[in-house]
Design an enzyme around this catalytic site. Structure first.
Site, PDB file in Angstrom:
ATOM      1  N   GLU A 147       0.865  -1.307   0.078  1.00 23.07           N
ATOM      2  CA  GLU A 147      -0.103  -0.109  -0.024  1.00 23.07           C
ATOM      3  C   GLU A 147       0.774   1.125  -0.001  1.00 23.07           C
ATOM      4  OE1 GLU A 147      -1.282   1.911   3.457  1.00 23.07           O
ATOM      5  OE2 GLU A 147      -1.183   0.064   4.602  1.00 23.07           O
TER       6      GLU A 147
ATOM      7  N   SER B  48     -14.095   0.788   9.577  1.00 24.91           N
ATOM      8  CA  SER B  48     -12.887   1.008   8.439  1.00 24.91           C
ATOM      9  C   SER B  48     -13.713   0.333   7.460  1.00 24.91           C
ATOM     10  CB  SER B  48     -11.816   0.374   8.850  1.00 24.91           C
ATOM     11  OG  SER B  48     -10.864   0.559   7.705  1.00 24.91           O
TER      12      SER B  48
ATOM     13  N   LYS C 158      -4.694  -2.120  14.087  1.00 21.75           N
ATOM     14  CA  LYS C 158      -4.076  -0.944  14.761  1.00 21.75           C
ATOM     15  C   LYS C 158      -4.642  -0.984  16.187  1.00 21.75           C
ATOM     16  CE  LYS C 158      -3.286   1.749  10.692  1.00 21.75           C
ATOM     17  NZ  LYS C 158      -4.021   0.949   9.405  1.00 21.75           N
TER      18      LYS C 158
END
Length: 310
Positions: free
Chosen positions: A27, A143, A162
């Site tokens: 990414e 998300s 995270k």
């Protein structure tokens, strides 16, 4: 699978895919929004080197000048690293606007998955997954990484979600979305900076060969969900959970005071944690990204070997 015509691969990536050689997606949000310059560019280059030394072609994904790019040149990495957060943080919903406007977009986990799948790349290594944010019961902040994992058949290697997120609710959401969660050489789901979280993984796999078999079985069944592979940060690089927990609480309180919401939350929190840890979290972040890239290269190579034998 053929390359989607709107995508522009580098010659290196195009040749690898055409010849059936393994390719690993990476990414670009981690470059522009996840680390400060010049650490971000140096890390991106080192990660690509790790992948190449593992016998795999790296394909860092981004949108530049409105073109979805599958693989970046060195100058492109430098551009993203220097521009930093002025580059649009592009999830799947942002791809069309960024492309239509001819702008730059650093792809999140979700957008990288989608573009990797369109390019015919089935393995992707990142740092940490997005998930359910703390307080999501009222904010509804979840998300798009989870939605994308539920419908895009790409194996995603991360160091867990995270640790600024609600890990328990994220695991519950992944179960609801039928996303396989696999711990690589661990019984406990890692929490990004730490090897532990207090939550068990549904499935443990101890070898890359068995990981490849699992990913291949998922594809052979025609299940469209991806596979979330949780790879703990190396033991010598972790920040213990009991230490990082208080720091994250302080960062969250600072975020609330400043009224930061939405897609700006993660870059702010990661940056604030770097400040509060005196740079230790950045060191840990770099270590886990490299560790995931190594496992990603190994898995891509193993899957290519399986497919070659068929």
């Amino acid at each position: 699978m053929s390359m989607h015509p709107r995508l522009r691969p580098t010659d290196e990536v195009r040749d690898a895919l055409a010849e059936g050689r393994p390719v690993l997606a990476l990414e670009s949000t981690i470059i522009s929004h996840g680390m400060p310059y010049p650490d971000n560019v140096r890390t991106a280059r080192e990660v690509e080197t790790i992948v190449r030394e593992g016998g795999v072609t790296p394909a860092t994904i981004a949108v530049l000048d409105g073109v979805p790019r599958i693989g970046l040149e060195d100058d492109d990495l430098e551009l993203l690293g220097k521009a930093g957060q002025s580059v649009t943080k592009a999830s799947v919903r942002d791809l069309a606007p960024v492309i239509a406007s001819g702008g730059h977009g650093a792809t999140t986990v979700a957008a990288t998955m989608r573009l990797a799948a369109l390019a015919g790349i089935g393995v992707f290594a990142t740092g940490g997954l997005g998930g359910v944010h703390r307080g999501a019961a009222t904010s509804m902040d979840v998300s798009a990484d989870l939605t994308e994992l539920s419908r895009t058949p790409v194996a995603v290697i991360s160091a867990g979600v995270k640790s600024i997120l609600d890990i328990g609710l994220t695991l519950e959401a992944m179960e609801t979305l039928s996303i396989p969660v696999v711990g690589y050489q661990t019984d406990e789901f890692p929490s990004f900076y730490s090897r532990s979280s207090g939550y068990a993984v549904p499935t443990r796999v101890d070898t890359v060969a068995n990981l490849a078999r699992l990913v291949r079985a998922q594809r052979d069944l025609g299940i469209t969900a991806g596979v979330s592979i949780a790879n703990p940060i190396p033991a010598g690089d972790e920040i213990p959970e009991h230490r990082i927990a208080g720091i994250i609480d302080t960062a969250l309180a600072d975020m609330d005071v400043r009224g930061i919401t939405g897609k700006d939350t993660t870059p702010f929190l990661l940056g604030r944690v770097v400040e509060l840890t005196g740079g230790a979290s950045l060191t840990a972040n770099i270590a886990l990204v490299k560790n995931n890239a190594q496992l990603g290269a190994d898995l891509a190579l193993a899957l290519a070997a399986v497919e070659t034998q068929e």
